[in-house]
Design a protein around this motif. Structure first.
Motif, PDB file in Angstrom:
ATOM      1  N   ARG A 163      10.673  13.413  -5.911  1.00 50.86           N
ATOM      2  CA  ARG A 163       9.431  13.767  -5.229  1.00 50.86           C
ATOM      3  C   ARG A 163       9.505  13.379  -3.764  1.00 50.86           C
ATOM      4  O   ARG A 163      10.057  12.332  -3.415  1.00 50.86           O
ATOM      5  N   LEU A 164       8.943  14.231  -2.900  1.00 45.01           N
ATOM      6  CA  LEU A 164       8.793  13.876  -1.489  1.00 45.01           C
ATOM      7  C   LEU A 164       7.458  13.149  -1.355  1.00 45.01           C
ATOM      8  O   LEU A 164       6.405  13.687  -1.686  1.00 45.01           O
ATOM      9  N   ILE A 165       7.519  11.921  -0.872  1.00 45.32           N
ATOM     10  CA  ILE A 165       6.354  11.040  -0.890  1.00 45.32           C
ATOM     11  C   ILE A 165       6.055  10.524   0.511  1.00 45.32           C
ATOM     12  O   ILE A 165       6.964  10.242   1.296  1.00 45.32           O
ATOM     13  N   ARG A 166       4.774  10.409   0.817  1.00 49.79           N
ATOM     14  CA  ARG A 166       4.319   9.645   1.972  1.00 49.79           C
ATOM     15  C   ARG A 166       3.449   8.506   1.454  1.00 49.79           C
ATOM     16  O   ARG A 166       2.676   8.682   0.519  1.00 49.79           O
ATOM     17  N   MET A 167       3.561   7.362   2.074  1.00 48.95           N
ATOM     18  CA  MET A 167       2.776   6.212   1.657  1.00 48.95           C
ATOM     19  C   MET A 167       1.679   5.964   2.682  1.00 48.95           C
ATOM     20  O   MET A 167       1.939   5.580   3.821  1.00 48.95           O
ATOM     21  N   GLY A 168       0.446   6.212   2.280  1.00 46.56           N
ATOM     22  CA  GLY A 168      -0.665   6.043   3.189  1.00 46.56           C
ATOM     23  C   GLY A 168      -0.796   7.190   4.168  1.00 46.56           C
ATOM     24  O   GLY A 168      -0.112   8.220   4.058  1.00 46.56           O
ATOM     25  N   LYS A 169      -1.665   7.015   5.143  1.00 42.04           N
ATOM     26  CA  LYS A 169      -1.899   8.020   6.176  1.00 42.04           C
ATOM     27  C   LYS A 169      -2.113   7.297   7.496  1.00 42.04           C
ATOM     28  O   LYS A 169      -2.799   6.271   7.544  1.00 42.04           O
ATOM     29  N   VAL A 170      -1.498   7.814   8.568  1.00 41.23           N
ATOM     30  CA  VAL A 170      -1.625   7.178   9.880  1.00 41.23           C
ATOM     31  C   VAL A 170      -3.105   7.062  10.247  1.00 41.23           C
ATOM     32  O   VAL A 170      -3.878   8.006  10.116  1.00 41.23           O
ATOM     33  N   GLY A 171      -3.482   5.867  10.661  1.00 47.04           N
ATOM     34  CA  GLY A 171      -4.875   5.605  11.005  1.00 47.04           C
ATOM     35  C   GLY A 171      -5.674   4.953   9.892  1.00 47.04           C
ATOM     36  O   GLY A 171      -6.738   4.391  10.147  1.00 47.04           O
ATOM     37  N   ASP A 172      -5.175   5.008   8.647  1.00 45.69           N
ATOM     38  CA  ASP A 172      -5.880   4.355   7.538  1.00 45.69           C
ATOM     39  C   ASP A 172      -5.943   2.848   7.773  1.00 45.69           C
ATOM     40  O   ASP A 172      -4.989   2.223   8.261  1.00 45.69           O
ATOM     41  N   VAL A 173      -7.062   2.249   7.412  1.00 47.41           N
ATOM     42  CA  VAL A 173      -7.235   0.800   7.485  1.00 47.41           C
ATOM     43  C   VAL A 173      -7.262   0.251   6.056  1.00 47.41           C
ATOM     44  O   VAL A 173      -8.062   0.698   5.228  1.00 47.41           O
ATOM     45  N   LEU A 174      -6.376  -0.679   5.760  1.00 49.77           N
ATOM     46  CA  LEU A 174      -6.244  -1.246   4.422  1.00 49.77           C
ATOM     47  C   LEU A 174      -6.551  -2.735   4.459  1.00 49.77           C
ATOM     48  O   LEU A 174      -6.340  -3.389   5.492  1.00 49.77           O
ATOM     49  N   ARG A 175      -7.009  -3.249   3.339  1.00 49.31           N
ATOM     50  CA  ARG A 175      -7.218  -4.684   3.224  1.00 49.31           C
ATOM     51  C   ARG A 175      -6.351  -5.230   2.097  1.00 49.31           C
ATOM     52  O   ARG A 175      -6.416  -4.748   0.974  1.00 49.31           O
ATOM     53  N   MET A 176      -5.555  -6.209   2.449  1.00 45.06           N
ATOM     54  CA  MET A 176      -4.628  -6.816   1.505  1.00 45.06           C
ATOM     55  C   MET A 176      -5.053  -8.269   1.297  1.00 45.06           C
ATOM     56  O   MET A 176      -5.376  -8.972   2.258  1.00 45.06           O
ATOM     57  N   TYR A 177      -5.037  -8.699   0.030  1.00 48.22           N
ATOM     58  CA  TYR A 177      -5.468 -10.052  -0.317  1.00 48.22           C
ATOM     59  C   TYR A 177      -4.342 -10.755  -1.073  1.00 48.22           C
ATOM     60  O   TYR A 177      -3.765 -10.186  -1.999  1.00 48.22           O
ATOM     61  N   VAL A 178      -4.050 -11.993  -0.666  1.00 51.01           N
ATOM     62  CA  VAL A 178      -3.044 -12.767  -1.402  1.00 51.01           C
ATOM     63  C   VAL A 178      -3.570 -14.173  -1.658  1.00 51.01           C
ATOM     64  O   VAL A 178      -4.410 -14.693  -0.918  1.00 51.01           O
ATOM     65  N   GLU A 179      -3.054 -14.784  -2.727  1.00 51.84           N
ATOM     66  CA  GLU A 179      -3.324 -16.174  -3.036  1.00 51.84           C
ATOM     67  C   GLU A 179      -1.979 -16.873  -3.174  1.00 51.84           C
ATOM     68  O   GLU A 179      -1.015 -16.294  -3.700  1.00 51.84           O
ATOM     69  N   GLY A 180      -1.923 -18.122  -2.697  1.00 54.16           N
ATOM     70  CA  GLY A 180      -0.641 -18.793  -2.751  1.00 54.16           C
ATOM     71  C   GLY A 180      -0.750 -20.301  -2.778  1.00 54.16           C
ATOM     72  O   GLY A 180      -1.845 -20.880  -2.811  1.00 54.16           O
ATOM     73  N   HIS A 181       0.416 -20.922  -2.764  1.00 54.93           N
ATOM     74  CA  HIS A 181       0.503 -22.382  -2.792  1.00 54.93           C
ATOM     75  C   HIS A 181       1.613 -22.822  -1.861  1.00 54.93           C
ATOM     76  O   HIS A 181       2.694 -22.205  -1.829  1.00 54.93           O
ATOM     77  N   LEU A 182       1.342 -23.875  -1.084  1.00 56.85           N
ATOM     78  CA  LEU A 182       2.362 -24.406  -0.193  1.00 56.85           C
ATOM     79  C   LEU A 182       3.518 -24.995  -0.983  1.00 56.85           C
ATOM     80  O   LEU A 182       3.327 -25.542  -2.080  1.00 56.85           O
ATOM     81  N   ASN A 183       4.699 -24.888  -0.429  1.00 55.82           N
ATOM     82  CA  ASN A 183       5.891 -25.464  -1.030  1.00 55.82           C
ATOM     83  C   ASN A 183       6.006 -26.913  -0.572  1.00 55.82           C
ATOM     84  O   ASN A 183       5.733 -27.237   0.581  1.00 55.82           O
ATOM     85  N   SER A 184       6.423 -27.787  -1.457  1.00 55.12           N
ATOM     86  CA  SER A 184       6.533 -29.204  -1.091  1.00 55.12           C
ATOM     87  C   SER A 184       7.609 -29.430  -0.041  1.00 55.12           C
ATOM     88  O   SER A 184       7.502 -30.346   0.790  1.00 55.12           O
ATOM     89  N   THR A 185       8.652 -28.613  -0.071  1.00 54.33           N
ATOM     90  CA  THR A 185       9.728 -28.719   0.912  1.00 54.33           C
ATOM     91  C   THR A 185      10.033 -27.331   1.468  1.00 54.33           C
ATOM     92  O   THR A 185      10.442 -26.442   0.724  1.00 54.33           O
TER      93      THR A 185
END
Length: 203
Positions: A163-185
């Motif tokens: 399949r010929l695919i495009r991901m998203g559209k120029v000018g689109d505004v997206l919101r990405m959410y992540v949760e994480g934890h700091l590494n001890s080292t």
């Protein structure tokens, strides 16, 4: 028009109508993609985040080349490069604002390795976006959440599973959410996972 002719026309119309890819959902509250990554802070003024996509709404074919499904077998990866704008301390909470760019890549010979961050950007760039993000860090527990606001500025087409695919559209505004934890080292500074909510990015 006879019953036989009407039945034939109806069948042909059904065959000719294009169908959405199976599993492609269009609920604005659905998950467009899921991701897994790590963050590294080379200096107080800079940070980069790398990782891979673990699910893409609109692609039903496997997006990993083998088992186990991890960074080494992921066909879609990301690399985000940011600079720190400011840091605000509010009791045990630290708020960090950064801006920069993020790119998504398609690599048909995956070789992601968190010990070598550049392996997450050695494929074909299929989407690039400017970004601003806010990190909210609990300095006691070491946990953090980050909200990214992405504005797509390029989305080159690519071929995946015929399949010929495009991901998203120029000018689109997206919101990405992540949760994480700091590494001890460090490095890395932390581990995270998250998603982009909304309509599928696959166009």
């Amino acid at each position: 028009m006879s019953y036989r002719i009407l039945l034939t026309v109806t069948i042909l119309a059904c065959i000719s109508a294009p169908a959405l890819a199976q599993g492609k959902r269009h609920d604005p509250n659905d998950v467009a993609l899921e991701l897994v990554g790590q963050v590294t802070n080379p200096s107080p003024a800079s940070s980069f985040q790398v990782g891979y996509l673990s699910s893409i709404n609109g692609i039903d074919s496997p997006i990993f080349s083998a088992i186990p499904q991890n960074e080494a077998t992921a066909l879609f990866t990301f690399y985000s490069d940011t600079v720190t704008l400011r840091v605000i301390n509010n009791g045990p909470i630290r708020i960090i604002n950064r801006e920069g760019t993020i790119s998504l890549y398609y690599d048909d010979t995956p070789d992601g390795n968190f010990s070598s961050p550049d392996t997450f950007r050695d494929g074909q760039e299929v989407m690039r976006a400017g970004l601003r993000h806010q990190v909210i860090l609990d300095t006691i527990s070491g946990t953090f959440t980050t909200t990214f606001v992405l504005t797509i500025d390029s989305n080159d087409p690519f071929v995946f599973d015929g399949r010929l695919i495009r991901m998203g559209k120029v000018g689109d505004v997206l919101r990405m959410y992540v949760e994480g934890h700091l590494n001890s080292t460090a490095p890395p500074a932390g581990h995270f996972a998250g998603n982009i909510l909304g309509d599928p990015l696959i166009k």
